[in-house]
Write an enzyme that holds these catalytic residues in place. Structure first.
Site, short mmCIF file in Angstrom:
data_model
loop_
_atom_site.label_atom_id
_atom_site.label_comp_id
_atom_site.label_asym_id
_atom_site.label_seq_id
_atom_site.Cartn_x
_atom_site.Cartn_y
_atom_site.Cartn_z
N LYS A 154 -45.77 82.26 -43.27
CA LYS A 154 -45.53 83.14 -42.11
C LYS A 154 -44.04 83.16 -41.73
O LYS A 154 -43.47 84.22 -41.51
CB LYS A 154 -46.35 82.67 -40.89
CG LYS A 154 -47.85 82.64 -41.14
CD LYS A 154 -48.62 82.24 -39.88
CE LYS A 154 -48.38 80.81 -39.41
NZ LYS A 154 -48.94 79.76 -40.31
N ARG A 202 -54.26 69.53 -39.55
CA ARG A 202 -53.84 70.89 -39.22
C ARG A 202 -54.67 71.92 -39.97
O ARG A 202 -54.98 72.98 -39.43
CB ARG A 202 -52.36 71.08 -39.52
CG ARG A 202 -51.47 70.58 -38.38
CD ARG A 202 -50.07 70.28 -38.84
NE ARG A 202 -49.35 71.45 -39.28
CZ ARG A 202 -48.43 71.45 -40.24
NH1 ARG A 202 -48.13 70.33 -40.88
NH2 ARG A 202 -47.82 72.56 -40.57
N ARG A 262 -53.37 81.62 -31.88
CA ARG A 262 -53.95 80.63 -32.77
C ARG A 262 -55.38 80.28 -32.40
O ARG A 262 -56.01 79.47 -33.10
CB ARG A 262 -53.11 79.38 -32.68
CG ARG A 262 -52.85 78.70 -34.00
CD ARG A 262 -51.82 77.69 -33.70
NE ARG A 262 -51.39 76.83 -34.72
CZ ARG A 262 -50.19 76.93 -35.32
NH1 ARG A 262 -49.41 77.94 -35.09
NH2 ARG A 262 -49.84 76.00 -36.15
N ARG A 313 -42.58 70.81 -48.49
CA ARG A 313 -41.76 71.60 -47.58
C ARG A 313 -40.77 70.72 -46.80
O ARG A 313 -41.10 69.62 -46.39
CB ARG A 313 -42.68 72.33 -46.59
CG ARG A 313 -41.94 73.18 -45.59
CD ARG A 313 -42.82 74.26 -45.04
NE ARG A 313 -43.62 73.80 -43.92
CZ ARG A 313 -44.37 74.62 -43.18
NH1 ARG A 313 -44.45 75.90 -43.48
NH2 ARG A 313 -45.08 74.15 -42.19
N ARG A 364 -41.08 67.39 -41.64
CA ARG A 364 -41.50 67.38 -40.25
C ARG A 364 -42.43 66.21 -39.96
O ARG A 364 -43.16 65.76 -40.83
CB ARG A 364 -42.23 68.69 -39.91
CG ARG A 364 -41.28 69.80 -39.56
CD ARG A 364 -41.93 71.16 -39.49
NE ARG A 364 -43.32 71.19 -39.04
CZ ARG A 364 -44.03 72.30 -38.99
NH1 ARG A 364 -43.50 73.45 -39.35
NH2 ARG A 364 -45.27 72.27 -38.57
P1 ADP Z 1 -47.61 75.55 -39.04
O1 ADP Z 1 -47.88 77.01 -39.00
O2 ADP Z 1 -46.77 75.14 -40.17
O3 ADP Z 1 -48.82 74.70 -38.88
P2 ADP Z 1 -46.21 75.68 -36.48
O4 ADP Z 1 -44.76 75.43 -36.57
O5 ADP Z 1 -46.67 77.07 -36.26
O6 ADP Z 1 -46.82 75.05 -37.79
O7 ADP Z 1 -46.85 74.76 -35.34
C1 ADP Z 1 -46.63 73.37 -35.27
C2 ADP Z 1 -47.50 72.75 -34.18
O8 ADP Z 1 -47.16 73.32 -32.91
C3 ADP Z 1 -49.00 73.01 -34.31
O9 ADP Z 1 -49.62 72.08 -35.16
C4 ADP Z 1 -49.46 72.89 -32.86
O10 ADP Z 1 -49.54 71.54 -32.45
C5 ADP Z 1 -48.33 73.52 -32.10
N1 ADP Z 1 -48.51 74.99 -31.90
C6 ADP Z 1 -47.72 75.99 -32.41
N2 ADP Z 1 -48.18 77.21 -32.04
C7 ADP Z 1 -49.28 76.99 -31.28
C8 ADP Z 1 -50.22 77.83 -30.61
N3 ADP Z 1 -50.09 79.18 -30.66
N4 ADP Z 1 -51.24 77.24 -29.94
C9 ADP Z 1 -51.37 75.91 -29.89
N5 ADP Z 1 -50.54 75.04 -30.50
C10 ADP Z 1 -49.50 75.57 -31.19
#
Ligand code: ADP
Ligand code: ZN
Length: 213
Positions: free
Chosen positions: A13, A171, A88, A127, A160
């Site tokens: 993404k 996740r 999400r 990554r 990370r």
């Molecule tokens: P990825 O898509 O690689 O899993 P992100 O950078 O989008 O990671 O998100 C990292 C973390 O931030 C998630 O695992 C969650 O804890 C939190 N997070 C990000 N966006 C949201 C969201 N829209 N709702 C709830 N938690 C979120």
């Protein structure tokens, strides 16, 4: 363009969003990047989000909607935006729908970046991310020119906190349970583009094709 990018962690993404913003000046809005910046700066928001993030769990819908309600009002959204990592959950998608209606903003569509689970696992464990600007690298396929140092800004390129094997597996479970239903949600809204996202180039092309049609 005004798009939602859906897909598992590691589906690409962020990479796709960065390419698209370079094309038309729309902004990438990544809730993950916003939260990581808040954790790093030690703000109230960061303190509330930190534990859930580290465990690979979701931050509360209320916290996220608070962030997005403000973010979408900022001036740079006028040229369009790419939502990366938001919504999400179904409640976030419902709340976003209400918010956009209130603001009089219409989305183009939601893109589902579909990638097989084994590819996802491989991508996430290899990554690396720049702590300063969020640029994404891969130790196998796209390493920074100088090991551990960002090509774009010179920041430290690291794995990370939530990219340990345990947090990754968590996740992916959270994604399957809470986020994958959004594909159906946007399908029913008649605004879904499904793409095989093994190649980011193909995703960008498919999106441009649909926007032009
Ligand atoms: P990825 O898509 O690689 O899993 P992100 O950078 O989008 O990671 O998100 C990292 C973390 O931030 C998630 O695992 C969650 O804890 C939190 N997070 C990000 N966006 C949201 C969201 N829209 N709702 C709830 N938690 C979120
Ligand atoms: Zn950087």
């Amino acid at each position: 363009m005004r798009l939602i990018l859906l897909g598992a962690p590691g589906a690409g993404k962020g990479t796709v969003a960065k390419r698209l913003t370079a094309i038309d000046g729309s902004v990438q809005i990544s809730t993950g990047d916003i939260l990581r910046a808040a954790v790093k700066a030690g703000t109230e928001l960061g303190k509330k989000a930190e534990a859930a993030m580290k465990a690979g769990e979701l931050v509360s819908d209320d916290l996220i909607m608070g962030i997005m309600g403000e973010r979408l009002l900022e001036a740079d959204c006028k040229n369009g935006f790419l939502l990366d990592g938001f919504p999400r959950t179904i409640p976030q998608a419902e709340a976003l729908k209400g918010l956009l209606a209130k603001l009089g903003i219409e989305l183009d569509f939601a893109v589902n970046l579909d990638v097989p689970r084994d590819v996802i696992l491989d991508r996430l464990t290899t990554r690396r991310t720049c702590v300063e600007c969020g640029a994404i690298y891969n130790v196998k396929s796209n390493p920074p020119k100088v090991e551990g140092k960002c090509d774009a800004c010179g920041g430290a390129v690291v794995q990370r906190d939530d990219e340990t094997e345990e947090a990754i597996s968590k996740r992916l479970d959270v994604f399957n349970a809470q986020t994958s239903p959004l594909v159906d949600f946007y399908g029913k809204e008649g605004m879904l583009l499904n793409v095989n996202a093994t190649s980011s180039d193909a995703v960008v092309e498919a999106i441009q094709g649909k926007l032009a049609s």
